[in-house]
Design an enzyme around this catalytic site. Structure first.
Site, short mmCIF file in Angstrom:
data_model
loop_
_atom_site.label_atom_id
_atom_site.label_comp_id
_atom_site.label_asym_id
_atom_site.label_seq_id
_atom_site.Cartn_x
_atom_site.Cartn_y
_atom_site.Cartn_z
N TYR A 135 49.78 39.27 32.77
CA TYR A 135 48.81 39.77 31.79
C TYR A 135 48.90 41.28 31.75
O TYR A 135 48.85 41.94 32.78
CB TYR A 135 47.39 39.35 32.16
CG TYR A 135 46.38 39.67 31.07
CD1 TYR A 135 45.94 38.68 30.20
CD2 TYR A 135 45.91 40.96 30.88
CE1 TYR A 135 45.05 38.96 29.18
CE2 TYR A 135 45.02 41.26 29.85
CZ TYR A 135 44.59 40.26 29.01
OH TYR A 135 43.72 40.55 28.00
N GLN A 196 41.13 33.70 26.65
CA GLN A 196 41.95 32.67 25.99
C GLN A 196 43.40 32.75 26.43
O GLN A 196 44.09 31.72 26.53
CB GLN A 196 41.84 32.78 24.47
CG GLN A 196 42.36 34.05 23.84
CD GLN A 196 41.29 35.14 23.74
OE1 GLN A 196 40.33 35.15 24.50
NE2 GLN A 196 41.46 36.03 22.78
N ASN A 219 40.21 43.21 31.62
CA ASN A 219 38.79 43.54 31.62
C ASN A 219 37.99 42.48 32.38
O ASN A 219 38.55 41.58 33.00
CB ASN A 219 38.28 43.71 30.19
CG ASN A 219 38.41 42.43 29.36
OD1 ASN A 219 38.52 41.32 29.89
ND2 ASN A 219 38.39 42.59 28.04
N SER A 242 39.57 51.48 40.58
CA SER A 242 40.62 52.24 41.27
C SER A 242 40.00 53.15 42.33
O SER A 242 38.89 53.66 42.16
CB SER A 242 41.40 53.08 40.27
OG SER A 242 42.06 52.27 39.33
N GLN A 264 42.59 59.40 40.15
CA GLN A 264 41.90 58.11 40.13
C GLN A 264 40.60 58.20 39.35
O GLN A 264 40.22 57.27 38.65
CB GLN A 264 41.63 57.62 41.56
CG GLN A 264 42.88 57.30 42.32
CD GLN A 264 43.80 56.36 41.58
OE1 GLN A 264 43.48 55.20 41.36
NE2 GLN A 264 44.96 56.86 41.16
N HIS A 267 40.57 57.27 35.67
CA HIS A 267 40.79 55.90 35.23
C HIS A 267 39.57 55.36 34.50
O HIS A 267 39.67 54.84 33.40
CB HIS A 267 41.09 55.00 36.44
CG HIS A 267 42.54 54.86 36.73
ND1 HIS A 267 43.41 54.24 35.88
CD2 HIS A 267 43.28 55.26 37.79
CE1 HIS A 267 44.63 54.26 36.39
NE2 HIS A 267 44.58 54.88 37.54
N GLU A 332 42.28 51.57 48.57
CA GLU A 332 43.44 51.12 47.79
C GLU A 332 44.61 52.09 47.99
O GLU A 332 45.72 51.67 48.33
CB GLU A 332 43.07 51.06 46.31
CG GLU A 332 44.20 50.64 45.40
CD GLU A 332 43.82 50.76 43.93
OE1 GLU A 332 44.55 50.19 43.10
OE2 GLU A 332 42.81 51.41 43.60
N HIS A 333 44.36 53.37 47.77
CA HIS A 333 45.37 54.42 47.96
C HIS A 333 44.88 55.38 49.04
O HIS A 333 43.76 55.89 48.95
CB HIS A 333 45.58 55.23 46.68
CG HIS A 333 45.91 54.41 45.48
ND1 HIS A 333 44.98 54.10 44.49
CD2 HIS A 333 47.07 53.83 45.08
CE1 HIS A 333 45.55 53.38 43.55
NE2 HIS A 333 46.82 53.20 43.88
N ASP A 366 52.19 55.19 41.56
CA ASP A 366 51.77 54.47 40.36
C ASP A 366 52.93 54.14 39.45
O ASP A 366 52.90 53.14 38.74
CB ASP A 366 50.76 55.31 39.58
CG ASP A 366 49.32 55.04 40.01
OD1 ASP A 366 49.10 54.07 40.76
OD2 ASP A 366 48.43 55.79 39.59
N GLU A 420 42.20 10.23 67.31
CA GLU A 420 41.50 10.48 66.06
C GLU A 420 41.21 9.18 65.31
O GLU A 420 40.77 9.21 64.15
CB GLU A 420 42.35 11.41 65.18
CG GLU A 420 42.53 12.81 65.78
CD GLU A 420 43.37 13.73 64.90
OE1 GLU A 420 43.89 13.25 63.87
OE2 GLU A 420 43.48 14.92 65.24
N HIS A 425 48.82 6.06 61.61
CA HIS A 425 49.58 7.23 62.06
C HIS A 425 50.26 6.91 63.39
O HIS A 425 51.45 7.18 63.59
CB HIS A 425 48.65 8.44 62.25
CG HIS A 425 48.28 9.16 60.99
ND1 HIS A 425 47.52 8.60 60.01
CD2 HIS A 425 48.57 10.43 60.57
CE1 HIS A 425 47.34 9.47 59.04
NE2 HIS A 425 47.98 10.59 59.35
#
Length: 438
Positions: A135, A196, A219, A242, A264, A267, A332-333, A366, A420, A425
């Site tokens: 995506y 969708q 999003n 971020s 950052q 963003h 993250e960074h 990046d 068991e 088995h």
């Protein structure tokens, strides 16, 4: 008097832990409306396939199409985009793709076997996924670099069919995203987005094939849809805002540090940028650089909101405490803007990506350093890792017993199975016990 542009914290303050926790807290707010919309879209696409995808694409992206063929971009269209973008952009995309591929080649895992003392062969077979969906946000908010990071890595892993979905709201097509898809080796592309698109990838439609995994940013509707289809397909992660955390010993140019924080903060308004340093004079110099440079940014309003609401300049007692605080945040960074980053590295336990030394800006990671920029956020670096080749492969166990090995193992399996109360088995294992071993 401290500037209101960014928060100031001191690790020796009595309420430091509370203040830090408040700063780090990330509340996405109520999702009831989002969840309701996504649930309806997923159900509808699963039930009506292409027809529902066309309707939602018209409704949400204001893109009218009478049939799905109008939303399919073939290889010719991708190559056309590649030929149309400026040569400098094409060269940059190609250079980045090459470096991403070279880095991820080092992550390749091999199948293996060994023979135990009973003569049994045991091992692991590594196999790439058949089909992966990527995506990519479209229109004005497009990230061709993310297409490279996902699709190139999937191809290195051996995925034979990479499907790209990206919306073209209002008919706005980002040619650079299409060019990146061509360079990355994307096999098919559809100009759809939102929940969708996630539904189409997860369930399949008459036109769009079902995939094994969905990766890539989006999003809140995309994120919620990915969360909802997890289990039907695999996903990479549910990414938060971020983040960048910089540990500085005062040797870096304060303008560099300020701009790295901005990298950052620009963003979005909920991104997070934090500096940790034990040098109070350096902290003041960085603040002055923030005040000087912030107005020069094209996205200064976004960065200013981010710094005011979630950013911080934090004074710690020493670098050891800076590392301790960093591990608590699990960013993250993480930039180690210090003279000797190797000295700190052994004690860094939690970070998505670690940028070593004052010359290594997060921005390089990046785009073109090579390692993946799809990274864990919101403290999840405590238990998760960057997107990699291993995310597009699966491992199957191999068990190949000799007659004697099956006999020897059968005795143990029989005892455990009967403990068991699983008689079949036990008997299945006992059938293979050799008569001279009983």
């Amino acid at each position: 008097m401290p500037s209101p542009l960014i928060n100031r914290l001191h690790s020796t303050d009595a309420n430091f832990n509370t203040e830090l926790s408040t700063l780090l807290a990330w509340d996405e707010g109520s999702h009831e409306h989002v969840e309701a919309v996504v649930k309806e879209v997923l159900h509808d696409v699963r039930a009506r396939g292409d027809e529902a995808v066309l309707e939602y694409t018209h409704k949400f992206d204001k893109l009218a199409a009478s049939n799905m063929s109008q939303l399919v971009y073939g290889q010719e269209r991708l190559q056309q985009a590649l030929a149309s973008i400026p040569a400098q952009e094409r060269e940059a995309l190609e250079a980045a793709a090459t470096r991403i591929a070279q880095y991820h080649e080092h992550q390749q895992q091999q199948s293996w076997r060994y023979t135990d003392t009973m003569g049994n062969q045991l091992g692991q077979k590594v196999t790439p996924m058949d089909r992966v969906g990527v995506y990519a946000p479209g229109g004005k908010a497009a990230y061709p670099s993310s297409v490279l990071m996902a699709a190139v890595t999937a191809k290195v892993a051996g995925v034979s069919d990479v499907v790209l979905v990206t919306p073209t709201p209002g008919g706005i097509v980002n040619e650079t995203v299409l060019a990146a898809a061509a360079i990355a080796g994307v096999d098919s592309m559809y100009t759809i987005g939102g929940a969708q698109a996630v539904a189409a990838l997860a369930y399949g439609t008459e036109t769009i094939p079902k995939v094994d995994k969905i990766v890539g940013p989006g999003n809140m509707y995309v994120a919620e849809a990915k969360r909802a289809v997890f289990g039907t397909v695999d996903i990479d992660m549910i990414a938060g805002p971020s983040e960048i955390l910089i540990i500085s010993d005062g040797t870096a140019n304060p303008d560099w540090i300020a701009m790295d924080l901005f990298s950052q903060a620009e963003h979005d308004e909920v991104a997070q940028a934090i500096l940790l340093t034990h040098d109070s004079a350096h902290l003041e110099a960085v603040q002055q650089s923030i005040e000087k440079l912030l107005p020069t940014l094209a996205r200064s309003d976004i960065a200013a909101t981010s710094l005011r609401d979630r950013g911080a300049l934090i004074l710690v007692q020493d670098l050891a405490e800076a590392v301790e605080v960093s591990n608590r945040i699990a960013p993250e960074h993480l930039e180690l803007a210090v003279a000797d980053p190797e000295a700190l590295l052994p004690n860094i336990r939690h970070a998505g990506a670690i940028f070593m030394g004052v010359n290594t800006s997060e921005a390089l990671g990046d785009y073109c350093a090579g390692p993946n920029h799809v990274l864990p956020t919101s403290g999840t670096a405590r238990f998760s890792s960057p997107l990699g080749v291993y995310d597009f492969q699966k491992r199957s166990s191999i068990i190949y017993c000799s007659a004697q090995g099956a006999s020897d193992l059968g005795k143990t399996a029989s005892v455990l199975a009967r403990s068991e109360s699983l008689e079949a088995h036990a008997r299945s294992a006992e059938y293979r016990i050799l008569s001279n071993d009983q």
